[in-house]
Design a protein around this motif. Sequence first.
Motif, short mmCIF file in Angstrom:
data_model
loop_
_atom_site.label_atom_id
_atom_site.label_comp_id
_atom_site.label_asym_id
_atom_site.label_seq_id
_atom_site.Cartn_x
_atom_site.Cartn_y
_atom_site.Cartn_z
N ASP A 40 -2.19 -14.74 3.68
CA ASP A 40 -2.93 -13.93 2.71
C ASP A 40 -2.13 -12.65 2.46
N ARG A 41 -2.59 -11.85 1.51
CA ARG A 41 -1.87 -10.64 1.12
C ARG A 41 -1.63 -9.71 2.32
N ALA A 42 -2.65 -9.47 3.11
CA ALA A 42 -2.50 -8.55 4.24
C ALA A 42 -1.47 -9.06 5.24
N THR A 43 -1.48 -10.35 5.51
CA THR A 43 -0.52 -10.93 6.45
C THR A 43 0.89 -10.85 5.90
N LEU A 44 1.07 -11.22 4.64
CA LEU A 44 2.40 -11.18 4.03
C LEU A 44 2.94 -9.75 4.04
N LEU A 45 2.12 -8.78 3.66
CA LEU A 45 2.57 -7.38 3.66
C LEU A 45 2.87 -6.89 5.07
N ASP A 46 2.09 -7.34 6.05
CA ASP A 46 2.34 -6.98 7.44
C ASP A 46 3.68 -7.54 7.92
N LEU A 47 3.95 -8.80 7.60
CA LEU A 47 5.22 -9.42 8.00
C LEU A 47 6.40 -8.67 7.38
N ILE A 48 6.30 -8.39 6.09
CA ILE A 48 7.38 -7.67 5.40
C ILE A 48 7.58 -6.29 6.02
N GLY A 49 6.50 -5.60 6.28
CA GLY A 49 6.59 -4.27 6.90
C GLY A 49 7.20 -4.32 8.29
N ARG A 50 6.83 -5.31 9.07
CA ARG A 50 7.36 -5.43 10.43
C ARG A 50 8.83 -5.86 10.43
N MET A 51 9.26 -6.55 9.38
CA MET A 51 10.68 -6.92 9.27
C MET A 51 11.52 -5.73 8.83
N ARG A 52 10.86 -4.73 8.25
CA ARG A 52 11.55 -3.53 7.74
C ARG A 52 12.61 -3.90 6.71
N VAL A 53 12.22 -4.75 5.78
CA VAL A 53 13.11 -5.15 4.69
C VAL A 53 12.39 -4.92 3.37
N PRO A 54 13.13 -4.78 2.29
CA PRO A 54 12.49 -4.68 0.98
C PRO A 54 11.77 -5.99 0.64
N VAL A 55 10.70 -5.89 -0.12
CA VAL A 55 9.94 -7.07 -0.54
C VAL A 55 10.88 -8.10 -1.18
N ARG A 56 11.79 -7.64 -2.00
CA ARG A 56 12.70 -8.54 -2.71
C ARG A 56 13.52 -9.41 -1.76
N ASP A 57 13.79 -8.93 -0.54
CA ASP A 57 14.55 -9.72 0.44
C ASP A 57 13.79 -10.94 0.94
N VAL A 58 12.49 -10.94 0.74
CA VAL A 58 11.66 -12.04 1.23
C VAL A 58 11.38 -13.06 0.13
N VAL A 59 11.84 -12.77 -1.07
CA VAL A 59 11.61 -13.68 -2.21
C VAL A 59 12.81 -14.61 -2.35
N ARG A 60 12.53 -15.87 -2.57
CA ARG A 60 13.59 -16.87 -2.81
C ARG A 60 14.05 -16.77 -4.26
N SER A 61 15.03 -15.93 -4.48
CA SER A 61 15.49 -15.69 -5.86
C SER A 61 16.25 -16.88 -6.44
N LYS A 62 16.70 -17.81 -5.61
CA LYS A 62 17.40 -19.00 -6.10
C LYS A 62 16.44 -20.11 -6.52
N GLU A 63 15.18 -19.93 -6.23
CA GLU A 63 14.16 -20.90 -6.64
C GLU A 63 14.02 -20.85 -8.17
N THR A 64 13.98 -22.00 -8.81
CA THR A 64 13.87 -22.08 -10.27
C THR A 64 12.68 -21.27 -10.80
N LEU A 65 11.60 -21.32 -10.07
CA LEU A 65 10.37 -20.62 -10.47
C LEU A 65 10.59 -19.11 -10.59
N TYR A 66 11.47 -18.57 -9.79
CA TYR A 66 11.78 -17.13 -9.82
C TYR A 66 12.22 -16.72 -11.24
N ALA A 67 13.14 -17.47 -11.79
CA ALA A 67 13.63 -17.18 -13.15
C ALA A 67 12.56 -17.50 -14.19
#
Length: 141
Positions: A40-67
């Motif tokens: 869920d949103r809270a879990t995803l945001l918690d994971l990203i925050g605990r990884m200390r990375v930008p949100v964009r680093d967690v997105v699969r930019s090579k996925e066709t859907l991204y474009a």
Amino acid sequence: MEETTIYHNPRCGTSRNTLGLIRNAGIEPRVIEYLQSPPDRATLLDLIGRMRVPVRDVVRSKETLYAELGLEDADDDALVDAMLAHPVLINRPIVVTSRGVKLCRPSEQVLDILPAPQRGEFRKEDGELVVDANGRRVSAA
């Protein structure tokens, strides 16, 4: 031993190799197949925050859907919304241990956060040696 969790896609070689390294340490993790059971949103945001990375680093930019969704210039909120609506956009595997949270690409990055040592040799699916017979990490040549 404390719980280890992997956000896993069994169709992904990197995810399978990461799971193998966790099990090679004698740990049976909680496996969350995030495409069937997305965070869920809270879990995803918690994971990203605990990884200390930008949100964009967690997105699969090579996925066709991204474009297709035009996410190249999207802000963090739009990226999170897209990952929640389309879990295939979440990069994997994400591993959670008592020692941290990490996006394990390449798979051997999981070794940095495992709470137990490797028990023996481990080779990736392609045959690459990652851990030697003594449980020591092998340096990339």
